[in-house]
Design a protein around this motif. Structure first.
Motif, PDB file in Angstrom:
ATOM      1  N   PHE A   1      44.196   0.745  65.204  1.00 36.86           N
ATOM      2  CA  PHE A   1      43.858   0.507  66.601  1.00 36.86           C
ATOM      3  C   PHE A   1      43.100  -0.816  66.710  1.00 36.86           C
ATOM      4  O   PHE A   1      42.310  -1.156  65.822  1.00 36.86           O
ATOM      5  CB  PHE A   1      42.999   1.640  67.172  1.00 36.86           C
ATOM      6  N   ASN A   2      43.333  -1.532  67.799  1.00 37.90           N
ATOM      7  CA  ASN A   2      42.660  -2.812  68.039  1.00 37.90           C
ATOM      8  C   ASN A   2      41.319  -2.548  68.707  1.00 37.90           C
ATOM      9  O   ASN A   2      41.266  -2.048  69.838  1.00 37.90           O
ATOM     10  CB  ASN A   2      43.528  -3.713  68.922  1.00 37.90           C
ATOM     11  N   HIS A   3      40.226  -2.879  68.024  1.00 39.27           N
ATOM     12  CA  HIS A   3      38.907  -2.591  68.577  1.00 39.27           C
ATOM     13  C   HIS A   3      38.479  -3.575  69.667  1.00 39.27           C
ATOM     14  O   HIS A   3      37.362  -3.476  70.181  1.00 39.27           O
ATOM     15  CB  HIS A   3      37.831  -2.482  67.482  1.00 39.27           C
ATOM     16  N   ARG A   4      39.357  -4.486  70.022  1.00 34.01           N
ATOM     17  CA  ARG A   4      39.100  -5.353  71.177  1.00 34.01           C
ATOM     18  C   ARG A   4      39.780  -4.828  72.443  1.00 34.01           C
ATOM     19  O   ARG A   4      39.686  -5.456  73.505  1.00 34.01           O
ATOM     20  CB  ARG A   4      39.559  -6.784  70.878  1.00 34.01           C
ATOM     21  N   THR A   5      40.463  -3.708  72.323  1.00 32.99           N
ATOM     22  CA  THR A   5      41.185  -3.122  73.442  1.00 32.99           C
ATOM     23  C   THR A   5      40.349  -2.007  74.076  1.00 32.99           C
ATOM     24  O   THR A   5      39.860  -1.120  73.372  1.00 32.99           O
ATOM     25  CB  THR A   5      42.537  -2.533  72.976  1.00 32.99           C
ATOM     26  N   ASP A   6      40.202  -2.022  75.391  1.00 36.55           N
ATOM     27  CA  ASP A   6      39.444  -0.983  76.079  1.00 36.55           C
ATOM     28  C   ASP A   6      40.053   0.391  75.805  1.00 36.55           C
ATOM     29  O   ASP A   6      41.274   0.565  75.846  1.00 36.55           O
ATOM     30  CB  ASP A   6      39.433  -1.248  77.582  1.00 36.55           C
ATOM     31  N   GLY A   7      39.201   1.361  75.530  1.00 39.12           N
ATOM     32  CA  GLY A   7      39.647   2.731  75.349  1.00 39.12           C
ATOM     33  C   GLY A   7      40.292   3.027  74.018  1.00 39.12           C
ATOM     34  O   GLY A   7      40.897   4.096  73.848  1.00 39.12           O
ATOM     35  N   TYR A   8      40.121   2.135  73.031  1.00 37.99           N
ATOM     36  CA  TYR A   8      40.805   2.351  71.741  1.00 37.99           C
ATOM     37  C   TYR A   8      40.287   3.587  71.010  1.00 37.99           C
ATOM     38  O   TYR A   8      41.058   4.289  70.354  1.00 37.99           O
ATOM     39  CB  TYR A   8      40.684   1.101  70.857  1.00 37.99           C
ATOM     40  N   LEU A   9      38.982   3.869  71.110  1.00 36.81           N
ATOM     41  CA  LEU A   9      38.453   5.058  70.433  1.00 36.81           C
ATOM     42  C   LEU A   9      38.972   6.339  71.079  1.00 36.81           C
ATOM     43  O   LEU A   9      39.303   7.304  70.387  1.00 36.81           O
ATOM     44  CB  LEU A   9      36.929   5.042  70.441  1.00 36.81           C
ATOM     45  N   GLU A  10      39.040   6.354  72.390  1.00 40.28           N
ATOM     46  CA  GLU A  10      39.603   7.507  73.068  1.00 40.28           C
ATOM     47  C   GLU A  10      41.061   7.706  72.658  1.00 40.28           C
ATOM     48  O   GLU A  10      41.516   8.845  72.449  1.00 40.28           O
ATOM     49  CB  GLU A  10      39.510   7.338  74.583  1.00 40.28           C
ATOM     50  N   GLY A  11      41.789   6.600  72.522  1.00 43.05           N
ATOM     51  CA  GLY A  11      43.168   6.682  72.065  1.00 43.05           C
ATOM     52  C   GLY A  11      43.274   7.219  70.652  1.00 43.05           C
ATOM     53  O   GLY A  11      44.183   7.997  70.342  1.00 43.05           O
ATOM     54  N   ALA A  12      42.339   6.818  69.799  1.00 40.26           N
ATOM     55  CA  ALA A  12      42.350   7.302  68.417  1.00 40.26           C
ATOM     56  C   ALA A  12      42.094   8.800  68.362  1.00 40.26           C
ATOM     57  O   ALA A  12      42.782   9.538  67.652  1.00 40.26           O
ATOM     58  CB  ALA A  12      41.310   6.552  67.594  1.00 40.26           C
ATOM     59  N   VAL A  13      41.090   9.264  69.125  1.00 46.44           N
ATOM     60  CA  VAL A  13      40.772  10.689  69.130  1.00 46.44           C
ATOM     61  C   VAL A  13      41.933  11.504  69.705  1.00 46.44           C
ATOM     62  O   VAL A  13      42.259  12.590  69.206  1.00 46.44           O
ATOM     63  CB  VAL A  13      39.473  10.947  69.926  1.00 46.44           C
ATOM     64  N   LYS A  14      42.581  10.965  70.731  1.00 43.56           N
ATOM     65  CA  LYS A  14      43.732  11.654  71.312  1.00 43.56           C
ATOM     66  C   LYS A  14      44.865  11.772  70.304  1.00 43.56           C
ATOM     67  O   LYS A  14      45.598  12.774  70.274  1.00 43.56           O
ATOM     68  CB  LYS A  14      44.213  10.902  72.549  1.00 43.56           C
ATOM     69  N   THR A  15      44.982  10.784  69.417  1.00 41.63           N
ATOM     70  CA  THR A  15      46.062  10.774  68.422  1.00 41.63           C
ATOM     71  C   THR A  15      45.760  11.683  67.236  1.00 41.63           C
ATOM     72  O   THR A  15      46.632  12.432  66.780  1.00 41.63           O
ATOM     73  CB  THR A  15      46.305   9.340  67.911  1.00 41.63           C
TER      74      THR A  15
ATOM     75  N   LEU B   1      29.081   7.629  67.731  1.00 38.81           N
ATOM     76  CA  LEU B   1      28.472   8.941  67.901  1.00 38.81           C
ATOM     77  C   LEU B   1      29.245   9.826  68.870  1.00 38.81           C
ATOM     78  O   LEU B   1      29.064  11.052  68.868  1.00 38.81           O
ATOM     79  CB  LEU B   1      27.023   8.792  68.377  1.00 38.81           C
ATOM     80  N   THR B   2      30.098   9.222  69.678  1.00 38.64           N
ATOM     81  CA  THR B   2      30.868   9.992  70.647  1.00 38.64           C
ATOM     82  C   THR B   2      32.174  10.533  70.071  1.00 38.64           C
ATOM     83  O   THR B   2      32.852  11.325  70.736  1.00 38.64           O
ATOM     84  CB  THR B   2      31.193   9.144  71.892  1.00 38.64           C
ATOM     85  N   VAL B   3      32.551  10.118  68.878  1.00 37.50           N
ATOM     86  CA  VAL B   3      33.850  10.533  68.317  1.00 37.50           C
ATOM     87  C   VAL B   3      33.672  11.244  66.976  1.00 37.50           C
ATOM     88  O   VAL B   3      34.592  11.312  66.174  1.00 37.50           O
ATOM     89  CB  VAL B   3      34.813   9.330  68.175  1.00 37.50           C
TER      90      VAL B   3
END
Length: 346
Positions: free
Chosen positions: A217-231, A251-253
């Motif tokens: 995932f590109n950490h410069r892209t908005d919402g990338y962590l949410e996308g990772a958790v969804k995946t 801490l949120t993931v």
């Protein structure tokens, strides 16, 4: 001084305090005389270190550049050397000479080494205790050899010593395209973890995938962590290379009982401790030189085993000449997306 060139070694004539002429073997080195910006890195000619007893003199072919080198150079590190100082903890090269008690190395042998605080690697020759020198496999280049010790031993300390990583766990490597990030990905895959790696460029994402990450995932892209958790779901372990930017979001993931290994930081960060409480998570600071002798040996054994088995494969992004050290120090901090190890060559 009157430099001469004889059999690869530079020689210089000088007059000592007794007024007697002496002949010294000289070398090129990058030194710091005062703490500051990259411009304080100066290429100079100084005497080659002498060796005796258990020391090995290494003819340096490549020296690794670590982010910590820039913190030391600027004066912003917890442990600062006396000045003038030669920076650099990782080198690879050939044995030039050995002390009388050295048993395991001989002249001409390919090696890599971890250097002590006052004996930096930005030099044509370094003297190193035999216990800190290791054979360099022929399948690895000298530039790759200069990216072995600090990255892979740091990855081991963070993932294994601190976070107790084991097969089947889900790992996030935040900043996986740098030298330590690549090492963490390769180590984790050798242990049987599922790995999510982040990078800040398309080239970095391609590299992270190539070295073994299961998802990128590109950490410069908005919402990338949410996308990772969804995946993939929430993470059991997070390996954090830039905690002053990412720790609050990490801490949120986290999964329940998750562990975070902080291996890099360039400033302060605001976090919500309640998130650590709710997950009953553990946040580990990782400082390589706090290792016990047993922990250090376990990490070295893992590294040498990984080299032999073939999963240890450092990635070299760029090589710089000694005279380009200021540019290299600028680049390692200001790059828009790391793609492996930066190294210096004489």
């Amino acid at each position: 001084m009157f430099p001469l060139t004889v059999n690869r070694l530079s020689l210089a004539l000088y007059v000592d305090k007794r007024g007697m002429a002496q002949l010294l073997k000289m070398m090129k080195a990058v030194r710091v005389h005062k703490f500051g910006g990259p411009e304080v890195l100066k290429t100079e000619t100084i005497p080659i270190p002498s060796i005796k007893h258990n020391k090995v003199l290494i003819h340096v072919r490549a020296a690794g550049i670590n982010p910590a080198d820039t913190y030391i150079r600027s004066g912003g590190y917890g442990l600062l050397p006396e000045l003038p100082a030669i920076l650099g903890k990782d080198v690879a090269g050939e044995v030039e000479e050995v002390g009388e008690t050295v048993k395991n190395f001989k002249k001409g042998q390919r090696v890599f080494a971890e250097l002590q605080e006052r004996n930096g690697g930005y030099a044509e020759y370094v003297a190193c205790p035999e216990d800190n020198v290791f054979p360099l496999a022929h399948r690895l280049t000298f530039a790759q050899g200069a990216g072995l010790y600090i990255p892979y031993v740091t990855a081991y300390r963070g993932l294994v010593t601190k976070c107790k990583a084991k097969a089947g766990q889900l790992l996030l490597v935040h900043g996986a395209s740098g030298a330590v990030g690549v090492a963490a990905v390769q180590l984790a895959k050798s242990l049987g973890l599922t790995v999510v790696g982040t990078a800040g460029s398309s080239e970095g994402l391609e590299l992270v995938k190539k070295v073994g990450a299961d998802h990128v995932f590109n950490h410069r892209t908005d919402g990338y962590l949410e996308g990772a958790v969804k995946t993939v779901g929430k993470f059991d372990i997070i390996f954090e290379n830039l905690s002053n930017v990412n720790l609050g979001a990490d801490l949120t993931v986290m999964n329940k009982n998750a562990s975070i290994a902080i291996v890099g930081c360039r400033g302060t960060v605001e976090i919500n401790p309640r998130l650590i409480m709710q997950a009953e998570a553990t946040v580990h600071g990782v400082f390589l030189y706090n290792s016990t002798s047993e922990e250090r040996q376990a990490a070295i054994d893992n590294l040498l085993e990984g080299i032999a088995k073939g999963w240890v494969n450092p990635v070299v992004a760029k090589e710089y000449k000694f005279e380009e050290a200021p540019q290299a120090h600028h680049d390692i901090i200001h790059t828009k997306g790391a793609t492996g190890r930066l190294v210096l060559t004489p």
